[in-house]
Design a protein around this motif. Structure first.
Motif, PDB file in Angstrom:
ATOM      1  N   ILE A 187       0.832  -1.198   0.000  1.00 26.75           N
ATOM      2  CA  ILE A 187       0.000   0.000   0.000  1.00 26.75           C
ATOM      3  C   ILE A 187       0.865   1.246   0.000  1.00 26.75           C
ATOM      4  CG2 ILE A 187      -1.604   1.314   1.420  1.00 26.75           C
ATOM      5  CD1 ILE A 187      -2.809  -1.370   2.267  1.00 26.75           C
ATOM      6  N   GLU A 188       1.856   1.181   0.808  1.00 28.51           N
ATOM      7  CA  GLU A 188       2.770   2.314   0.849  1.00 28.51           C
ATOM      8  C   GLU A 188       3.386   2.547  -0.521  1.00 28.51           C
ATOM      9  OE1 GLU A 188       5.855   1.694   3.647  1.00 28.51           O
ATOM     10  OE2 GLU A 188       7.010   3.433   2.934  1.00 28.51           O
ATOM     11  N   SER A 218       0.918   4.036  -2.839  1.00 28.33           N
ATOM     12  CA  SER A 218       0.667   5.448  -2.553  1.00 28.33           C
ATOM     13  C   SER A 218       1.839   6.305  -2.989  1.00 28.33           C
ATOM     14  CB  SER A 218       0.394   5.636  -1.065  1.00 28.33           C
ATOM     15  OG  SER A 218       1.525   5.289  -0.325  1.00 28.33           O
ATOM     16  N   LYS A 219       2.995   5.724  -2.965  1.00 31.11           N
ATOM     17  CA  LYS A 219       4.171   6.502  -3.368  1.00 31.11           C
ATOM     18  C   LYS A 219       4.336   6.522  -4.885  1.00 31.11           C
ATOM     19  CE  LYS A 219       7.258   6.192   0.601  1.00 31.11           C
ATOM     20  NZ  LYS A 219       8.325   5.366   1.207  1.00 31.11           N
ATOM     21  N   GLN A 241      -7.186   2.680   3.320  1.00 28.77           N
ATOM     22  CA  GLN A 241      -6.093   3.144   2.456  1.00 28.77           C
ATOM     23  C   GLN A 241      -6.238   2.571   1.057  1.00 28.77           C
ATOM     24  OE1 GLN A 241      -2.051   3.107   4.210  1.00 28.77           O
ATOM     25  NE2 GLN A 241      -3.066   2.393   6.051  1.00 28.77           N
ATOM     26  N   GLU A 296      -8.900   4.427  -0.726  1.00 29.73           N
ATOM     27  CA  GLU A 296      -8.447   5.767  -1.129  1.00 29.73           C
ATOM     28  C   GLU A 296      -7.577   5.686  -2.368  1.00 29.73           C
ATOM     29  OE1 GLU A 296      -6.494   8.004   1.863  1.00 29.73           O
ATOM     30  OE2 GLU A 296      -8.085   7.668   3.337  1.00 29.73           O
ATOM     31  N   LEU A 297      -6.628   4.791  -2.289  1.00 28.69           N
ATOM     32  CA  LEU A 297      -5.712   4.677  -3.422  1.00 28.69           C
ATOM     33  C   LEU A 297      -6.439   4.195  -4.662  1.00 28.69           C
ATOM     34  CD1 LEU A 297      -2.737   3.168  -1.461  1.00 28.69           C
ATOM     35  CD2 LEU A 297      -2.825   5.402  -2.557  1.00 28.69           C
ATOM     36  N   TYR A 307      -5.947   6.209  -7.986  1.00 30.95           N
ATOM     37  CA  TYR A 307      -5.428   5.575  -9.193  1.00 30.95           C
ATOM     38  C   TYR A 307      -6.392   4.483  -9.634  1.00 30.95           C
ATOM     39  CZ  TYR A 307      -1.166   7.208  -6.861  1.00 30.95           C
ATOM     40  OH  TYR A 307      -0.210   7.924  -6.205  1.00 30.95           O
TER      41      TYR A 307
END
Length: 558
Positions: free
Chosen positions: A471-472, A475-476, A540, A543-544, A548
Motif C-alpha cells: 500500500i505504501e 501510494s508513493k 487506504q 483511497e488509493l 489511481y
DNA sequence: CTTAGGG
DNA sequence: CCCTAAG
C-alpha cells in the motif's frame, strides 16, 4: 519524544554507533562488507536469526502475532522499516541488564548502528538525538567511511562525547564477535597501529580515507584504520608482516614511515609499496588468510555481499565491487553486479551460472547435502555453495524462511533447502535433457518443467506488513509502477515479483470492495470477522483505488 | 522487460 | 500463482 527518548538512547545504546540519516543518504560508504554488518548486528540481536540474502540483510523475527517473519532491508532507505517486536527486545535487553525504559518498542537500524527508541523518521531521529538543527548532526556521524573508496568521502567531525563510546562500541564489537578470523586480523593490526602516535594515526587516517579527522583518540583512530585496512586484504597481510616482525623502535618507525609513504599513493601503489618494501614472509600465511576469509564469508555469500553494494546507485558501490573482486575473482559473481536492479542482478547471475554445466552439478551436489543433513542443513547449504564459485542459488534460502509461520528454524531451513534442491535440480535436469539428450520429447520436458514449477512456488501468504508495504508503495509510486515498488520496498523479498505485487493489489481491491459491502450490509453483526488486515488498511486501499483507478475492476465498483 | 488481464 | 499478449 525529546529528552526521554534521548536519555533512553544514550543509556541504552551507549555502546552503539549513531548515524544520521542524512548522511546515510548522501554517503553510501556505509555499505560495508556483509560479514561486518551481519556480525555486528547479530551481536545486538543474537536471538534473531540473521542473514543476508539477495543483496540485503535480513532478520528473522518472531512476533507472537505474526509468527516468524523476515524483516529485511537492502539500503538505508529501508532501514526505517525495520520493526521488531518490542517485547522481544525488552526481554533481550532485560537479560542483558539493560533498562529499556519502555522505549524499545522500536528498533531502528542504520548503518551498522542500532538505535533503540521510538524513532520513525529522519527528522524525528535527528531531533531525538539532539543534533544541532543547523548542522548535519555532526555528533551523530561517526566513521564508517573506512569502507569506502579512497578519497571521496568526508569524515565529519565527532563530538568527544561520542568518540569514546563509539570506540568502545567498535572494540567490544570486535572482541565479542563470533567470527574470529577477521577479528584476529584486526587485533594484529591494532597491535601495530598501537605503536603509532595519535598524530601518526591521524595522518594515516586522512591518507586512507581522504579526509581529515579531528579525532585525536588513539583508540578510535586505531580501530578505524585497522578496519579500513582490513578491507584491503593485501595490505592487511602486509601489515601483519610488519606486526610480526621485531618490535624494536626502529622497526616501528619504519613501519610508520612505510605506511605513510604507502598511503600517500593510490590503492594499488599502496599495496605494491608495502609488498615490495616490507619484509617478506611465508606466502602461505597470506593464502591461509584468504582461505579463512573464504570460509568466513561463507556465512554470507559474496554474491549477496556485492549485491548489497550494488543495490544503490553509487560510485562507492563500484569501488566496493572492485574491491571485492580482488577477494572474489569470480566472473560469475561480478558480472552483473553493477546492475542497480537487484532483480536484474539476480537473473544475470542465474543466467551466468546456468551456462556453466560444472557449476550446475556443483549446485546439485550442494543441494543434496542440504537434503541429507537436518541439523546442519542450512550450514552445509551455504558453505558448500561457496566452495566452487559464487553460485547464486543459496540466496533464496533465507528469504524463503521468512513468511513461514512454523516455529522451528531448522525445519524451515531444511524445507527451504529442499525446495531449492527440487527447483534447481529440476531446472538442471531440464537443461540436461533438453540440450544433451534430445531424444526426450518436448512434451516430457514441458511436463517436467511444469511440475517443477508447481512444486517450486507454493502459495505464499501475504503478511500484513507486506500488504502495508504494498500500500505504501502504491501510494508513493502509484498503481502500475510495480517494478518501482518492487525495487523500492520489496527488493529484499525475492519471492515477491512485480507481477505478484500487481496481482496482490488486484486482490486487495477486490477484497476491499467485499469488505465495504459486508460492512454496509451488516453494521451491527460480526464486526470482527477475523480481520487479518485492519480497517485502516482497507481505507487506504480504497483511497488509493479512487486516486489511481485500477484498470476496469476498480472502475466498476469504486 | 514490463504491464494488464484472463485463467 | 501462472500464462500470455501487447507495448
Amino acid at each position: 519524544m525529546g529528552t526521554e527518548s534521548k536519555d533512553a538512547l544514550v543509556d541504552e545504546s551507549a555502546s552503539i554507533f549513531l548515524y544520521s540519516h542524512a548522511e546515510v543518504d548522501q554517503d553510501l560508504s556505509y555499505l560495508t562488507t556483509f560479514e561486518d554488518e551481519v556480525t555486528r548486528l547479530q551481536q545486538y540481536l543474537p536471538e534473531y536469526k540473521m542473514d543476508c540474502f539477495d543483496g540485503t540483510i535480513g532478520f528473522e523475527t518472531f512476533n507472537s502475532l505474526k509468527g516468524f517473519s523476515i524483516e529485511s532491508f537492502s539500503c538505508a532507505f529501508d532501514y526505517d522499516h525495520i520493526n521488531f517486536d518490542g517485547d522481544a527486545l525488552d526481554l533481550y535487553l532485560a537479560q542483558e541488564g539493560e533498562e529499556t525504559k519502555g522505549n524499545s518498542n522500536r528498533l531502528q537500524v542504520t548503518n551498522k548502528k542500532v538505535l533503540l527508541g521510538d524513532f520513525r523518521t529522519d527528522s524525528a531521529c535527528k531531533e531525538t538525538l539532539g543534533a544541532e538543527p543547523a548542522d548535519e548532526a555532526p555528533n551523530l556521524s561517526c566513521g564508517s567511511c573506512e569502507k569506502t573508496s579512497l578519497g571521496n568521502v568526508a569524515l565529519k567531525s565527532h563530538s568527544p562525547h561520542f568518540q569514546e563510546r563509539d570506540c568502545h562500541a567498535e572494540i567490544s564489537n570486535l572482541s565479542s564477535s563470533s567470527e574470529t578470523v577477521l577479528e584476529s586480523a584486526r587485533d594484529r593490526d591494532s597491535l601495530l597501529l598501537d605503536k603509532m602516535t595519535a598524530q601518526d594515526l591521524c595522518q594515516v587516517f586522512s591518507r586512507i580515507f581522504g579526509c581529515e579527522t579531528s579525532v585525536k583518540d588513539k583508540q578510535w583512530l586505531k580501530h578505524r584504520i585497522a578496519v579500513g585496512l582490513q578491507n584491503r586484504g593485501e595490505l592487511v597481510d602486509s601489515l601483519n608482516l610488519l606486526e610480526s616482525g621485531e618490535t624494536s623502535k626502529a622497526d616501528e618507525e619504519k613501519a610508520v614511515v612505510l605506511l605513510n609513504a604507502a598511503l600517500s599513493g593510490s590503492a594499488s601503489d599502496l599495496t605494491d609499496t608495502l609488498e615490495n618494501q616490507l619484509i617478506s614472509r611465508e606466502k602461505h600465511v597470506k593464502r591461509m588468510r584468504l582461505a579463512s576469509c573464504n570460509s568466513l564469508k561463507s556465512v554470507s555469500s559474496p554474491v549477496r555481499e556485492v549485491g548489497f553494494c550494488s543495490v544503490n546507485k553509487s560510485n562507492t558501490a563500484d569501488a566496493l565491487v572492485t574491491q571485492k573482486q580482488t577477494h572474489w575473482p569470480t566472473g560469475i559473481c561480478t558480472k552483473g553486479l553493477q546492475e542497480q536492479n537487484s532483480r536484474y542482478h539476480h537473473r544475470k547471475c542465474r543466467a551466468s551460472y546456468k551456462n556453466a554445466r560444472d557449476e550446475f552439478l556443483n549446485v546439485k551436489i550442494q543441494k543434496q547435502h542440504c537434503q541429507k543433513g537436518i541439523g546442519t542443513a542450512q550450514l552445509s547449504c551455504q558453505e558448500e555453495s561457496l566452495k566452487g564459485s559464487c553460485v547464486q542459488v543459496p540466496l533464496d534460502l533465507p528469504v524463503q524462511i521468512g513468511e513461514s509461520t512454523k516455529d522451528n528454524h531448522l525445519v524451515n531451513d531444511f524445507d527451504n533447502c529442499k525446495d531449492n534442491e527440487v527447483s534447481v535440480s529440476d531446472e538442471d535436469f531440464d537443461r540436461e535433457t533438453s540440450s544433451a539428450d534430445s531424444q526426450i520429447s518436448e512434451d516430457d520436458s514441458v511436463t517436467r518443467r511444469k511440475r517443477a514449477r508447481k512444486r517450486k512456488q507454493h502459495h505464499r501468504r501475504w503478511t500484513p506488513s507486506e500488504v502495508m508495504k504494498l500500500i505504501e508503495g502504491v501510494s508513493k509510486c502509484g498503481v502500475g509502477k510495480w517494478t518501482h515498488i518492487k525495487k523500492l520496498l520489496f527488493s529484499s523479498s525475492s519471492h515477491r515479483t512485480s507481477v505478484n505485487l500487481k496481482d496482490k493489489w488486484r486482490n486487495l481491491l477486490k477484497a476491499s470492495n467485499n469488505e465495504m459491502q459486508k460492512k454496509r450490509k451488516v453494521e451491527q453483526g460480526e464486526t470482527q470477522l477475523s480481520h487479518q488486515l485492519s480497517e485502516s488498511i482497507w481505507c487506504q486501499v480504497r483511497e488509493l483505488a479512487v486516486i489511481y483507478s485500477y484498470p476496469r475492476e476498480s472502475k466498476s465498483k469504486v
